[in-house]
Design a protein around this motif. Sequence first.
Motif, PDB file in Angstrom:
ATOM      1  N   GLU A   4       0.844  -1.196   0.000  1.00 41.46           N
ATOM      2  CA  GLU A   4       0.000   0.000   0.000  1.00 41.46           C
ATOM      3  C   GLU A   4       0.879   1.245   0.000  1.00 41.46           C
ATOM      4  OE1 GLU A   4      -3.543   2.063   2.674  1.00 41.46           O
ATOM      5  OE2 GLU A   4      -2.839   0.019   3.111  1.00 41.46           O
ATOM      6  N   LYS A   5       0.527   2.175  -0.878  1.00 38.39           N
ATOM      7  CA  LYS A   5       1.322   3.388  -1.026  1.00 38.39           C
ATOM      8  C   LYS A   5       1.157   4.291   0.185  1.00 38.39           C
ATOM      9  CE  LYS A   5       2.594   6.648  -4.655  1.00 38.39           C
ATOM     10  NZ  LYS A   5       2.257   7.162  -6.008  1.00 38.39           N
ATOM     11  N   ARG A   6       2.288   4.810   0.679  1.00 38.19           N
ATOM     12  CA  ARG A   6       2.263   5.685   1.842  1.00 38.19           C
ATOM     13  C   ARG A   6       1.663   7.038   1.490  1.00 38.19           C
ATOM     14  NH1 ARG A   6       5.839   9.532   4.469  1.00 38.19           N
ATOM     15  NH2 ARG A   6       7.173   9.496   2.615  1.00 38.19           N
ATOM     16  N   VAL A   7       0.828   7.533   2.361  1.00 35.80           N
ATOM     17  CA  VAL A   7       0.250   8.867   2.189  1.00 35.80           C
ATOM     18  C   VAL A   7       0.981   9.836   3.114  1.00 35.80           C
ATOM     19  CG1 VAL A   7      -1.824  10.296   2.399  1.00 35.80           C
ATOM     20  CG2 VAL A   7      -2.006   7.936   1.564  1.00 35.80           C
ATOM     21  N   ARG A   8       1.441  10.936   2.558  1.00 42.31           N
ATOM     22  CA  ARG A   8       2.131  11.956   3.349  1.00 42.31           C
ATOM     23  C   ARG A   8       1.135  13.029   3.780  1.00 42.31           C
ATOM     24  NH1 ARG A   8       6.805  13.999  -0.444  1.00 42.31           N
ATOM     25  NH2 ARG A   8       7.353  15.281   1.395  1.00 42.31           N
ATOM     26  N   HIS A   9       1.300  13.509   4.993  1.00 43.15           N
ATOM     27  CA  HIS A   9       0.468  14.582   5.530  1.00 43.15           C
ATOM     28  C   HIS A   9       1.348  15.826   5.671  1.00 43.15           C
ATOM     29  CE1 HIS A   9      -2.889  11.857   6.746  1.00 43.15           C
ATOM     30  NE2 HIS A   9      -1.899  10.975   6.693  1.00 43.15           N
ATOM     31  N   ILE A  10       0.984  16.899   4.968  1.00 39.62           N
ATOM     32  CA  ILE A  10       1.838  18.091   4.922  1.00 39.62           C
ATOM     33  C   ILE A  10       1.030  19.337   5.256  1.00 39.62           C
ATOM     34  CG2 ILE A  10       3.340  19.515   3.479  1.00 39.62           C
ATOM     35  CD1 ILE A  10       4.023  17.090   1.835  1.00 39.62           C
ATOM     36  N   LEU A  11       1.604  20.152   6.130  1.00 35.38           N
ATOM     37  CA  LEU A  11       0.994  21.429   6.499  1.00 35.38           C
ATOM     38  C   LEU A  11       2.004  22.539   6.215  1.00 35.38           C
ATOM     39  CD1 LEU A  11      -1.089  22.040   9.710  1.00 35.38           C
ATOM     40  CD2 LEU A  11       0.471  23.790   8.844  1.00 35.38           C
ATOM     41  N   SER A  12       1.591  23.497   5.401  1.00 36.10           N
ATOM     42  CA  SER A  12       2.465  24.614   5.034  1.00 36.10           C
ATOM     43  C   SER A  12       2.274  25.770   6.006  1.00 36.10           C
ATOM     44  CB  SER A  12       2.153  25.090   3.611  1.00 36.10           C
ATOM     45  OG  SER A  12       2.294  24.048   2.681  1.00 36.10           O
ATOM     46  N   LEU A  13       3.334  26.122   6.696  1.00 30.33           N
ATOM     47  CA  LEU A  13       3.308  27.285   7.588  1.00 30.33           C
ATOM     48  C   LEU A  13       3.701  28.527   6.795  1.00 30.33           C
ATOM     49  CD1 LEU A  13       5.040  25.587  10.607  1.00 30.33           C
ATOM     50  CD2 LEU A  13       2.748  26.585  10.677  1.00 30.33           C
ATOM     51  N   SER A  14       3.009  29.622   7.057  1.00 26.17           N
ATOM     52  CA  SER A  14       3.298  30.867   6.349  1.00 26.17           C
ATOM     53  C   SER A  14       3.910  31.920   7.261  1.00 26.17           C
ATOM     54  CB  SER A  14       2.004  31.437   5.768  1.00 26.17           C
ATOM     55  OG  SER A  14       1.147  31.866   6.806  1.00 26.17           O
ATOM     56  N   GLY A  15       3.823  31.687   8.572  1.00 23.94           N
ATOM     57  CA  GLY A  15       4.175  32.736   9.511  1.00 23.94           C
ATOM     58  C   GLY A  15       2.957  33.527   9.933  1.00 23.94           C
ATOM     59  N   GLY A  16       1.775  33.112   9.455  1.00 22.12           N
ATOM     60  CA  GLY A  16       0.523  33.771   9.808  1.00 22.12           C
ATOM     61  C   GLY A  16      -0.220  33.027  10.901  1.00 22.12           C
TER      62      GLY A  16
END
Length: 275
Positions: A4-16
């Motif tokens: 099963e293909k791994r799913v990545r969880h990504i959160l982009s921080l902006s400084g806001g």
Amino acid sequence: MAEEKRVRHILSLSGGKDSAALAIYMRDRVPEMEYIFSDTGKELPETYEYLDRITSYLGKEVIRLNADVGFDHWYEMYGGMIPSNHRRWCTRALKLKPFEQHCGDDEVINYVGLRAEENRSGYISHKPNIKAVYPFREDGLVLRDIEEILRTSGVGMPPYTKWGRTRSGCYFCFYQQKIEWVRLKETYPDLYEKAKEYERPYEKTGNFFTWSQGESLAELEQPKRVEQIKREHVIRIERLKSRKENATLLEIFADADTAEERDEDDDQGCLVCQL
């Protein structure tokens, strides 16, 4: 049997505030979360300070993108063209492209800090392997909830809000209100002068662009103009206060920000800069 293909969880921080609150909100819900920050090289000093504060709370590295190629590289590549609402090459080159490169072809769930009361869509990527999700919307969280998350965590609001800046992003962001340009000059005169330096005929083409539509920073900083901008801002804030009796100051400023110089039908590209 195929793995099963791994799913990545990504959160982009902006400084806001919104992306910071979302990182706090999701920290224990998604322990495998990756946190990234696309560094333009033109951020406010307080943005880096705030990112350090967030990183300490998360207890996990925030990956910096654009370590070697920042705004000035792309400014040259685009022929000295200052970005604007209709020429947002900065968002494409410095935010979206590095984000997509970081994701590659992996299956990615991207967490976006749009609040429940915000009437706008959140564009991150059209790549089929990247799916955007909006936890605050799904859970019905509004601006006051975001303030509470930041307060109770101890992370607090971004430090630049103390001198009246309402947004993260580059210090010369073209989406700034006129009053924010005035406050930038008063707080960081050196950064204001650096922003002014871009407002000159580009030697290779002769093209001339300004950050603030229809007005150069040299014109905006004139004493009479500064006083006019300050008076108009006070009038606008008082008008908004009278409409929203129980609103917090942050909500008032957020409404003023929306009302003045943002194109509500064309704000998606800068979402990754300002949340």
